[in-house]
Motif scaffolding. Structure first.
Motif, PDB file in Angstrom:
ATOM      1  N   ASP A  98      -9.534  -2.399   5.871  1.00 28.86           N
ATOM      2  CA  ASP A  98     -10.607  -1.057   5.204  1.00 28.86           C
ATOM      3  C   ASP A  98      -9.568  -0.648   4.423  1.00 28.86           C
ATOM      4  O   ASP A  98      -8.684  -0.290   5.003  1.00 28.86           O
ATOM      5  N   ALA A  99     -10.068  -0.538   2.882  1.00 27.09           N
ATOM      6  CA  ALA A  99      -8.720   0.327   2.252  1.00 27.09           C
ATOM      7  C   ALA A  99      -8.997   1.838   2.541  1.00 27.09           C
ATOM      8  O   ALA A  99      -7.884   2.432   1.642  1.00 27.09           O
ATOM      9  N   SER A 100      -9.939   2.416   3.603  1.00 20.38           N
ATOM     10  CA  SER A 100      -9.676   3.390   3.287  1.00 20.38           C
ATOM     11  C   SER A 100      -8.553   3.887   4.743  1.00 20.38           C
ATOM     12  O   SER A 100      -8.847   5.618   5.198  1.00 20.38           O
ATOM     13  N   TYR A 101      -8.630   3.325   5.324  1.00 17.22           N
ATOM     14  CA  TYR A 101      -8.314   3.530   6.456  1.00 17.22           C
ATOM     15  C   TYR A 101      -6.073   4.359   6.069  1.00 17.22           C
ATOM     16  O   TYR A 101      -5.844   2.940   5.371  1.00 17.22           O
ATOM     17  N   LYS A 102      -5.401   5.049   5.828  1.00 16.23           N
ATOM     18  CA  LYS A 102      -4.138   4.987   6.005  1.00 16.23           C
ATOM     19  C   LYS A 102      -3.666   5.262   6.796  1.00 16.23           C
ATOM     20  O   LYS A 102      -3.676   6.167   7.977  1.00 16.23           O
ATOM     21  N   LEU A 103      -2.419   5.037   7.050  1.00 10.52           N
ATOM     22  CA  LEU A 103      -1.009   4.772   7.981  1.00 10.52           C
ATOM     23  C   LEU A 103      -0.278   6.058   7.473  1.00 10.52           C
ATOM     24  O   LEU A 103       0.421   6.160   6.144  1.00 10.52           O
ATOM     25  N   ASN A 104      -0.052   7.015   8.186  1.00 10.36           N
ATOM     26  CA  ASN A 104       1.113   8.228   7.834  1.00 10.36           C
ATOM     27  C   ASN A 104       2.872   7.349   7.951  1.00 10.36           C
ATOM     28  O   ASN A 104       2.874   6.092   8.423  1.00 10.36           O
ATOM     29  N   GLU A 105       3.213   8.118   7.007  1.00  9.55           N
ATOM     30  CA  GLU A 105       5.017   7.531   7.099  1.00  9.55           C
ATOM     31  C   GLU A 105       5.620   6.906   8.605  1.00  9.55           C
ATOM     32  O   GLU A 105       6.109   7.023   8.881  1.00  9.55           O
ATOM     33  N   ASP A 143      -5.259  -3.618   0.393  1.00  6.72           N
ATOM     34  CA  ASP A 143      -6.700  -2.889   0.784  1.00  6.72           C
ATOM     35  C   ASP A 143      -6.149  -2.768   2.312  1.00  6.72           C
ATOM     36  O   ASP A 143      -6.613  -1.882   2.811  1.00  6.72           O
ATOM     37  N   ALA A 144      -4.673  -3.487   2.558  1.00  4.42           N
ATOM     38  CA  ALA A 144      -4.057  -2.767   3.752  1.00  4.42           C
ATOM     39  C   ALA A 144      -3.104  -1.416   4.197  1.00  4.42           C
ATOM     40  O   ALA A 144      -3.095  -1.203   3.007  1.00  4.42           O
ATOM     41  N   SER A 145      -2.761  -0.912   5.009  1.00  3.77           N
ATOM     42  CA  SER A 145      -2.710   0.790   5.199  1.00  3.77           C
ATOM     43  C   SER A 145      -0.859   0.405   3.998  1.00  3.77           C
ATOM     44  O   SER A 145      -0.342   1.066   3.369  1.00  3.77           O
ATOM     45  N   VAL A 146      -0.642  -0.572   4.780  1.00  6.20           N
ATOM     46  CA  VAL A 146       0.782  -1.006   4.120  1.00  6.20           C
ATOM     47  C   VAL A 146       1.079  -2.244   4.345  1.00  6.20           C
ATOM     48  O   VAL A 146       0.688  -3.352   5.600  1.00  6.20           O
ATOM     49  N   THR A 147       2.347  -2.899   2.944  1.00  7.45           N
ATOM     50  CA  THR A 147       1.963  -4.229   3.224  1.00  7.45           C
ATOM     51  C   THR A 147       4.259  -4.583   3.308  1.00  7.45           C
ATOM     52  O   THR A 147       4.464  -3.341   2.725  1.00  7.45           O
ATOM     53  N   VAL A 148       4.492  -4.728   4.267  1.00  3.87           N
ATOM     54  CA  VAL A 148       5.811  -4.579   4.804  1.00  3.87           C
ATOM     55  C   VAL A 148       6.043  -6.120   4.416  1.00  3.87           C
ATOM     56  O   VAL A 148       5.407  -7.617   4.721  1.00  3.87           O
ATOM     57  N   ALA A 149       7.201  -6.161   3.397  1.00  3.10           N
ATOM     58  CA  ALA A 149       8.225  -7.765   3.038  1.00  3.10           C
ATOM     59  C   ALA A 149       9.103  -7.654   3.849  1.00  3.10           C
ATOM     60  O   ALA A 149       9.874  -6.383   4.012  1.00  3.10           O
ATOM     61  N   LEU A 179       5.281 -11.754   4.402  1.00  2.00           N
ATOM     62  CA  LEU A 179       4.884 -10.291   4.154  1.00  2.00           C
ATOM     63  C   LEU A 179       4.095 -10.296   4.888  1.00  2.00           C
ATOM     64  O   LEU A 179       3.351 -11.278   5.352  1.00  2.00           O
ATOM     65  N   VAL A 180       3.970  -9.072   5.541  1.00  2.60           N
ATOM     66  CA  VAL A 180       2.762  -8.437   6.650  1.00  2.60           C
ATOM     67  C   VAL A 180       2.459  -7.373   6.460  1.00  2.60           C
ATOM     68  O   VAL A 180       2.437  -6.761   6.431  1.00  2.60           O
ATOM     69  N   ALA A 181       0.738  -7.337   6.271  1.00  2.31           N
ATOM     70  CA  ALA A 181       0.002  -6.657   6.090  1.00  2.31           C
ATOM     71  C   ALA A 181      -0.553  -6.067   7.085  1.00  2.31           C
ATOM     72  O   ALA A 181      -0.559  -6.466   8.334  1.00  2.31           O
ATOM     73  N   ILE A 182      -0.840  -4.475   7.643  1.00  4.00           N
ATOM     74  CA  ILE A 182      -1.231  -3.728   8.899  1.00  4.00           C
ATOM     75  C   ILE A 182      -2.040  -3.030   8.244  1.00  4.00           C
ATOM     76  O   ILE A 182      -2.102  -1.470   7.404  1.00  4.00           O
ATOM     77  N   GLY A 183      -3.027  -2.802   8.785  1.00  5.19           N
ATOM     78  CA  GLY A 183      -4.212  -1.557   9.071  1.00  5.19           C
ATOM     79  C   GLY A 183      -5.159  -2.274  10.151  1.00  5.19           C
ATOM     80  O   GLY A 183      -5.205  -2.197  11.111  1.00  5.19           O
ATOM     81  N   LYS A 184      -6.614  -1.825   9.554  1.00  2.67           N
ATOM     82  CA  LYS A 184      -7.162  -1.502  10.125  1.00  2.67           C
ATOM     83  C   LYS A 184      -8.394  -3.099   9.723  1.00  2.67           C
ATOM     84  O   LYS A 184      -8.433  -2.540   8.602  1.00  2.67           O
ATOM     85  N   ALA A 185      -9.172  -3.383  10.795  1.00  9.63           N
ATOM     86  CA  ALA A 185      -9.985  -5.144   9.806  1.00  9.63           C
ATOM     87  C   ALA A 185     -11.086  -3.971   9.744  1.00  9.63           C
ATOM     88  O   ALA A 185     -11.285  -3.347   9.811  1.00  9.63           O
ATOM     89  N   ALA A 186     -11.111  -4.895   8.489  1.00 11.83           N
ATOM     90  CA  ALA A 186     -12.565  -4.318   7.514  1.00 11.83           C
ATOM     91  C   ALA A 186     -13.661  -6.084   8.626  1.00 11.83           C
ATOM     92  O   ALA A 186     -14.559  -5.305   8.531  1.00 11.83           O
ATOM     93  N   LYS A 187     -13.179  -6.979   8.373  1.00  8.62           N
ATOM     94  CA  LYS A 187     -13.968  -7.482   9.161  1.00  8.62           C
ATOM     95  C   LYS A 187     -13.272  -8.541   9.774  1.00  8.62           C
ATOM     96  O   LYS A 187     -11.961  -8.638  10.388  1.00  8.62           O
ATOM     97  N   PRO A 188     -13.777  -9.313  11.442  1.00  6.90           N
ATOM     98  CA  PRO A 188     -13.055  -9.369  12.366  1.00  6.90           C
ATOM     99  C   PRO A 188     -11.991 -10.815  11.898  1.00  6.90           C
ATOM    100  O   PRO A 188     -12.375 -11.615  10.700  1.00  6.90           O
ATOM    101  N   ALA A 189     -11.646 -11.103  12.143  1.00  5.51           N
ATOM    102  CA  ALA A 189      -9.928 -12.575  11.862  1.00  5.51           C
ATOM    103  C   ALA A 189     -11.079 -13.867  12.096  1.00  5.51           C
ATOM    104  O   ALA A 189     -12.008 -14.073  12.349  1.00  5.51           O
ATOM    105  N   ARG A 190     -10.802 -14.890  11.156  1.00  8.01           N
ATOM    106  CA  ARG A 190     -11.481 -15.970  11.828  1.00  8.01           C
ATOM    107  C   ARG A 190     -11.231 -16.702  12.236  1.00  8.01           C
ATOM    108  O   ARG A 190      -9.941 -16.371  13.030  1.00  8.01           O
TER     109      ARG A 190
END
Length: 219
Positions: free
Chosen positions: A23-30, A78-84, A189-200
């Motif tokens: 969900d591209a609208s979901y944001k995590l703060n710092e 789209d993820a709130s944060v992508t961590v390398a 890389l790890v993308a983190i946020g709220k899923a827009a669709k369930p995992a496969r």
């Protein structure tokens, strides 16, 4: 610890799945991101040298720069944060910082089972010096940073978030684009946020198919 806590903890492992659509609208703060990465940094590591660095991509311009390097995987943006997660090829240099407080406290029994910090430091330096031209440094960097990456994904799930690891990216291009010093190697890389669709849905091998008891049989 109660059995219900045990059950909740185990369900966290079972319910964590790799998500591709966020969900591209979901944001995590710092602070929320810092909290996740602090938990990730509590992962175990060889000699407690903490062989990791994290680059947190939160700004749209940085994510767009990363997107083609990661083969256009849309979860990057789209993820709130992508961590390398980077592995430290020179983690031996962390020893003084890690063990400095212990040395100053005089707790001579706190050096990871060694009789003194001098013995501990000598073994660390010997291992790294002997591996200048071997794969040891890289192997150590990748395996220890991977422990932090897994802990990061579990921390995200524990906080009601979703995550997705990615290894499909151009590591050389990443290093160049983001000015990564030679000391560090990109691991994943790890993308983190709220899923827009369930995992496969995925399947796993049953335990009896993956366990070898007490070693392989001789040929």
């Amino acid at each position: 610890m109660s059995s219900s806590v045990h059950a909740d903890f185990l369900s966290l492992f079972r319910e964590r799945h790799s998500v591709r659509y966020f969900d591209a609208s979901y944001k995590l703060n710092e602070q929320e991101i810092k909290d996740l990465l602090e938990i990730a940094g509590a992962a175990p590591s060889s000699w407690n040298l903490q062989h990791w660095k994290f680059i947190a991509f939160t700004e749209a311009t940085a994510k767009e720069k990363l997107l083609p390097i990661a083969n256009g995987q849309k979860q990057i943006v789209d993820a709130s944060v992508t961590v390398a997660i980077l592995g430290d090829l020179e983690a031996n240099r962390n020893a003084e910082t890690v063990y400095g407080p212990v040395i100053r406290s005089g707790l001579e029994d706190s050096y990871a089972g060694y009789a003194s910090h001098q013995i501990l430091f000598a073994q660390i330096e010997e291992a790294y010096a002997a591996s200048e031209s071997s794969s040891y440094r890289r192997d150590e960097a990748i395996r220890n940073a991977s422990l932090a990456a897994m802990q990061l994904m579990l921390a995200a799930k524990a906080k009601g978030l979703d995550s997705g690891p990615m290894v499909g990216f151009d590591a050389d291009a990443f290093v160049k684009a983001f000015n990564v010093p030679p000391r560090y190697v990109p691991v994943l890389l790890v993308a983190i946020g709220k899923a827009a669709k369930p995992a496969r849905p995925t399947s796993r091998f049953p335990a009896e198919q993956t366990i070898i008891w007490n070693g392989f049989e001789p040929d």
